[in-house]
Design a protein around this motif. Sequence first.
Motif, PDB file in Angstrom:
ATOM      1  N   THR A  24     103.085  87.411   6.699  1.00  0.00           N
ATOM      2  CA  THR A  24     104.091  87.256   5.644  1.00  0.00           C
ATOM      3  C   THR A  24     104.821  88.590   5.506  1.00  0.00           C
ATOM      4  N   SER A  25     106.125  88.539   5.574  1.00  0.00           N
ATOM      5  CA  SER A  25     106.914  89.763   5.444  1.00  0.00           C
ATOM      6  C   SER A  25     106.840  90.201   3.983  1.00  0.00           C
ATOM      7  N   PRO A  26     106.694  91.502   3.732  1.00  0.00           N
ATOM      8  CA  PRO A  26     106.436  91.931   2.354  1.00  0.00           C
ATOM      9  C   PRO A  26     107.529  91.530   1.369  1.00  0.00           C
ATOM     10  N   THR A  27     107.089  91.152   0.193  1.00  0.00           N
ATOM     11  CA  THR A  27     108.053  90.897  -0.885  1.00  0.00           C
ATOM     12  C   THR A  27     107.584  91.599  -2.151  1.00  0.00           C
ATOM     13  N   GLY A  28     108.468  92.418  -2.703  1.00  0.00           N
ATOM     14  CA  GLY A  28     108.237  92.988  -4.033  1.00  0.00           C
ATOM     15  C   GLY A  28     108.674  91.919  -5.011  1.00  0.00           C
ATOM     16  N   GLU A  29     107.798  91.512  -5.908  1.00  0.00           N
ATOM     17  CA  GLU A  29     108.028  90.236  -6.598  1.00  0.00           C
ATOM     18  C   GLU A  29     108.031  90.292  -8.118  1.00  0.00           C
ATOM     19  N   PRO A 103      98.404  95.504   2.047  1.00  0.00           N
ATOM     20  CA  PRO A 103      99.426  95.986   1.113  1.00  0.00           C
ATOM     21  C   PRO A 103     100.382  96.968   1.799  1.00  0.00           C
ATOM     22  N   GLN A 104     101.613  96.974   1.310  1.00  0.00           N
ATOM     23  CA  GLN A 104     102.620  97.889   1.861  1.00  0.00           C
ATOM     24  C   GLN A 104     102.806  99.062   0.891  1.00  0.00           C
ATOM     25  N   LEU A 105     102.624 100.278   1.400  1.00  0.00           N
ATOM     26  CA  LEU A 105     102.753 101.463   0.547  1.00  0.00           C
ATOM     27  C   LEU A 105     104.142 102.065   0.686  1.00  0.00           C
ATOM     28  N   ILE A 176     102.940 101.076   6.069  1.00  0.00           N
ATOM     29  CA  ILE A 176     103.717 102.160   5.452  1.00  0.00           C
ATOM     30  C   ILE A 176     105.200 101.833   5.599  1.00  0.00           C
ATOM     31  N   HIS A 177     105.882 101.794   4.478  1.00  0.00           N
ATOM     32  CA  HIS A 177     107.301 101.421   4.494  1.00  0.00           C
ATOM     33  C   HIS A 177     108.147 102.631   4.885  1.00  0.00           C
ATOM     34  N   CYS A 178     108.629 102.607   6.113  1.00  0.00           N
ATOM     35  CA  CYS A 178     109.455 103.721   6.605  1.00  0.00           C
ATOM     36  C   CYS A 178     110.906 103.270   6.774  1.00  0.00           C
ATOM     37  N   ALA A 229     103.246 100.094  10.250  1.00  0.00           N
ATOM     38  CA  ALA A 229     104.430 100.670   9.607  1.00  0.00           C
ATOM     39  C   ALA A 229     105.628  99.761   9.815  1.00  0.00           C
ATOM     40  N   ARG A 230     106.430  99.679   8.783  1.00  0.00           N
ATOM     41  CA  ARG A 230     107.735  99.012   8.905  1.00  0.00           C
ATOM     42  C   ARG A 230     108.738 100.117   9.186  1.00  0.00           C
ATOM     43  N   ILE A 231     109.351 100.059  10.354  1.00  0.00           N
ATOM     44  CA  ILE A 231     110.239 101.161  10.764  1.00  0.00           C
ATOM     45  C   ILE A 231     111.666 100.651  10.974  1.00  0.00           C
ATOM     46  N   THR A 302     108.958  91.354  14.608  1.00  0.00           N
ATOM     47  CA  THR A 302     110.332  91.331  14.120  1.00  0.00           C
ATOM     48  C   THR A 302     110.397  90.467  12.868  1.00  0.00           C
ATOM     49  N   ASN A 303     111.404  90.722  12.039  1.00  0.00           N
ATOM     50  CA  ASN A 303     111.620  89.878  10.859  1.00  0.00           C
ATOM     51  C   ASN A 303     113.101  89.594  10.736  1.00  0.00           C
ATOM     52  N   GLY A 304     113.436  88.610   9.929  1.00  0.00           N
ATOM     53  CA  GLY A 304     114.847  88.329   9.645  1.00  0.00           C
ATOM     54  C   GLY A 304     115.287  86.960  10.090  1.00  0.00           C
ATOM     55  N   MET A 305     115.436  86.064   9.126  1.00  0.00           N
ATOM     56  CA  MET A 305     115.988  84.730   9.365  1.00  0.00           C
ATOM     57  C   MET A 305     115.124  83.901  10.321  1.00  0.00           C
ATOM     58  N   LEU A 306     113.844  84.210  10.404  1.00  0.00           N
ATOM     59  CA  LEU A 306     112.984  83.379  11.256  1.00  0.00           C
ATOM     60  C   LEU A 306     112.627  82.127  10.471  1.00  0.00           C
ATOM     61  N   ARG A 307     112.992  80.998  10.997  1.00  0.00           N
ATOM     62  CA  ARG A 307     112.865  79.756  10.233  1.00  0.00           C
ATOM     63  C   ARG A 307     112.203  78.630  11.024  1.00  0.00           C
ATOM     64  N   ASP A 308     112.348  78.693  12.360  1.00  0.00           N
ATOM     65  CA  ASP A 308     112.018  77.529  13.163  1.00  0.00           C
ATOM     66  C   ASP A 308     110.807  77.842  14.055  1.00  0.00           C
ATOM     67  N   MET A 326     107.671  86.689   8.292  1.00  0.00           N
ATOM     68  CA  MET A 326     108.590  85.810   7.565  1.00  0.00           C
ATOM     69  C   MET A 326     108.419  86.027   6.071  1.00  0.00           C
ATOM     70  N   ALA A 327     109.522  86.241   5.385  1.00  0.00           N
ATOM     71  CA  ALA A 327     109.462  86.358   3.921  1.00  0.00           C
ATOM     72  C   ALA A 327     109.914  85.040   3.305  1.00  0.00           C
ATOM     73  N   ARG A 328     111.208  84.759   3.416  1.00  0.00           N
ATOM     74  CA  ARG A 328     111.746  83.633   2.644  1.00  0.00           C
ATOM     75  C   ARG A 328     111.286  82.264   3.140  1.00  0.00           C
ATOM     76  N   ALA A 329     111.087  82.132   4.460  1.00  0.00           N
ATOM     77  CA  ALA A 329     110.617  80.823   4.949  1.00  0.00           C
ATOM     78  C   ALA A 329     109.285  80.475   4.292  1.00  0.00           C
TER      79      ALA A 329
HETATM   80  C1  LIG Z   1     112.470  88.724  -2.839  1.00  0.00           C
HETATM   81  C2  LIG Z   1     112.322  89.644  -1.685  1.00  0.00           C
HETATM   82  C3  LIG Z   1     111.600  90.819  -1.834  1.00  0.00           C
HETATM   83  C4  LIG Z   1     111.455  91.681  -0.752  1.00  0.00           C
HETATM   84  N1  LIG Z   1     110.681  92.793  -0.901  1.00  0.00           N
HETATM   85  C5  LIG Z   1     110.419  93.561   0.179  1.00  0.00           C
HETATM   86  C6  LIG Z   1     109.473  94.608   0.097  1.00  0.00           C
HETATM   87  O1  LIG Z   1     108.843  94.807  -0.930  1.00  0.00           O
HETATM   88  N2  LIG Z   1     109.264  95.359   1.202  1.00  0.00           N
HETATM   89  C7  LIG Z   1     109.915  95.133   2.380  1.00  0.00           C
HETATM   90  O2  LIG Z   1     109.676  95.836   3.351  1.00  0.00           O
HETATM   91  N3  LIG Z   1     110.806  94.127   2.484  1.00  0.00           N
HETATM   92  C8  LIG Z   1     111.050  93.330   1.431  1.00  0.00           C
HETATM   93  N4  LIG Z   1     111.893  92.267   1.553  1.00  0.00           N
HETATM   94  C9  LIG Z   1     112.503  91.994   2.872  1.00  0.00           C
HETATM   95  C10 LIG Z   1     111.663  90.965   3.626  1.00  0.00           C
HETATM   96  O3  LIG Z   1     110.375  91.430   3.900  1.00  0.00           O
HETATM   97  C11 LIG Z   1     112.340  90.549   4.937  1.00  0.00           C
HETATM   98  O4  LIG Z   1     112.373  91.656   5.768  1.00  0.00           O
HETATM   99  C12 LIG Z   1     113.745  90.011   4.747  1.00  0.00           C
HETATM  100  O5  LIG Z   1     113.790  89.153   3.634  1.00  0.00           O
HETATM  101  C13 LIG Z   1     114.242  89.233   5.969  1.00  0.00           C
HETATM  102  O6  LIG Z   1     113.312  88.275   6.383  1.00  0.00           O
HETATM  103  P1  LIG Z   1     113.346  86.722   5.970  1.00  0.00           P
HETATM  104  O7  LIG Z   1     114.602  86.141   6.525  1.00  0.00           O
HETATM  105  O8  LIG Z   1     112.103  86.162   6.578  1.00  0.00           O
HETATM  106  O9  LIG Z   1     113.341  86.659   4.494  1.00  0.00           O
HETATM  107  C14 LIG Z   1     112.065  91.387   0.491  1.00  0.00           C
HETATM  108  C15 LIG Z   1     112.788  90.209   0.625  1.00  0.00           C
HETATM  109  C16 LIG Z   1     112.918  89.333  -0.436  1.00  0.00           C
HETATM  110  C17 LIG Z   1     113.684  88.065  -0.245  1.00  0.00           C
END
Ligand SMILES: Cc1cc2nc3c(=O)[nH]c(=O)nc-3n(C[C@H](O)[C@H](O)[C@H](O)COP(=O)(O)O)c2cc1C
Length: 653
Positions: A24-29, A103-105, A176-178, A229-231, A302-308, A326-329
Amino acid sequence: MQHFPHLFSELKIGKRTLKNRIITSPTGETMPSFDGSISTQVVDYYTEKAKGGAGAVTWGILAVEFPRGKTGDVKNRADTPKVIKDMNRMAESIQRYGALFIPQLFHAGAMTTAEAAEGNLPACVSDKEVEHLYISRYRKAGPMHELTTEEIKEMVQKFVKAAKICQRAGADGVNIHCAHGYLVNQFLSPDTNARTDEYGGSFENRIRFGIEVIEGIRKAVGPDFILGARIPGREWVTNAMTEEECVEFARRMEKAGCDYLDVSAGLNMSQAKVIETEVYPQGSKLDYALPIKAAVSIPVGTNGMLRDPQFCDDLIREGKVDFVLMARALICDPYWPQKASEGRVDEIRPCISCNDGCMGRVRLGYHLSCALNPVAGRETHLSKVLKVQDPKKVAVIGGGLAGMQAAIVAAQAGHCVTLLEQDNQLGGQLNLAHVPPHKEKIKEARDWFIAELARQKVEVKTGEKVSLQTIEALKPDSVIVATGAVPIDKLPIEGLENTVQAWDVLRGDVTIGENQKVAIIGGGIVACEVGQMMLGKNNQVSVIEMLPQIGGALEDIHLTDLLIEFQEKNVAVYVNATAKKVEKDKVVFEKDGKEEAVSADVIILSVGQKSAGTELVKELRAAGYKTIVAGDAKKPAKFVNATLDGFYAGLDV
Ligand SMILES: Cc1cc2nc3c(=O)[nH]c(=O)nc-3n(C[C@H](O)[C@H](O)[C@H](O)COP(=O)(O)O)c2cc1C
Ligand code: SF4
């Protein structure tokens, strides 16, 4: 049979094994309590992702210094041992389902405000008034404190301490968030780093902080704890790191002790490059991961718009990356992995990249949720729809988003549900919303809801105008009225007969050709999207909006891109402008006490909506039916409101 066998193959990261290639791609929520302590809400939100089958769950932006190092309303923290007890509860809850917990620092550095930092001066890498410096633009938010060399060394130790706290709490590793313009990225990028000491200037000096963080953590946590690390793979700012520098940084991170790399993009000046809108293709950051994958021997994602699932499986099969994030998917459907693994791809609720319920809500200071999945962020109370003891007969009037959602939930609760839609097809405004450019995914979302109605065995009747008599014939115990909204067409504007309604344009009932002058009265979301449609036909567009800004309740990232597009394509935007009179070839409006006019071949009216079905509600209530009004029929709003309202209506019958 294992579907998508490459995606669902194991992956060794460091000394540990992921059960599949999905992280799961990190989300600050914005879900922890106000002091940053971990809430049940946040535990349940991430546990749902583990239950849904992800191989690892990453939790976004835990500040290593609090509150100075946090950003916005996100209060996740790992700076104090006080979080250990609850983080341990979270770790156990996630690991129970076979997922690793990572966890992501992070430290926000300059990417925060004194307000978010609760009165502290934000820390920055360079506070110089250098014209090109991103920080110079950012510091308009207020004064900042440039870290001294000594303080930088202390900052390294804050990361180390936070990693040890996570380890003690039972996490499987840390990330580590870089990237994304936060503190480590601010050191890396020439766009934010104009230091002259050992942490600035040359490439070697700019990467020093990040490398010291990794080396320090590795030494402190030992070899078994995952360190990722996220770079940045690309920064999208003027004075960015070069591609070669990004690749070399990746190599050096491996050497310093990283177990995996997650290649992202974008400094915050380019938010849509980080959290992409629907304009971007699937796998939109893949190109930056490829050279890094070729340069290192640790796993790269890799991350970003991965849906399928097929797309993701191909990425792994072709060796382009080792895992996907993947975050949003997974916000939209945390059970994406499980459904994909079982070959139930058509059951995956498709994310439409609207950002409305997720980032849009976070930006407003609310907890993260989802426009199509109201359970997101509300797992504690809503993740299980319990079967009722006394099933009822329920009629849902209106087959738009709120009505479909209400019918699905009522059926899940065991009620016998009939959905009545006056149109010949279900979907309501979803049928219009998918028409503007790049909105095709909305059609998929509509189809998902329609298919879900069938899966939940809701009886659907379309093409029938519903009256009190229709309901009397059905004899329901409860009625949900989700009759949606209709466009406002009565206004104190002379000559409205010379306009066409935006909805008619979207529906295709009115065709507007190319190379025309198009004026739009109203500058809300629908108006702007119709404007984008018109631009696609090479039309010259003017927008006349009463409010100080166009875009209405459009989510921030979309709004930024929209304003850029309108500027680039020379859209004439008149704000604080009240339309007074419409003639065949012009709109007369008042702005700053003066009368002005724009000439036009076509004039589109798009000034909002009003609830439909209010008379029917009165009749139903007068006839004694338990009547719940949901969605736009209650108050015209966005998808994110419609699904939540529909969900509650379905529960409350
Ligand atoms: C609500 C939300 C919170 C996010 N918070 C973080 C975060 O805390 N750290 C981070 O590296 N990326 C964060 N992102 C970016 C996602 O991890 C991801 O890289 C980005 O949304 C693109 O991937 P996706 O199309 O799968 O959503 C966040 C994205 C969303 C939508
Ligand atoms: S709110 Fe929109 S972008 Fe965010 S997860 Fe839900 S559907 Fe996707």
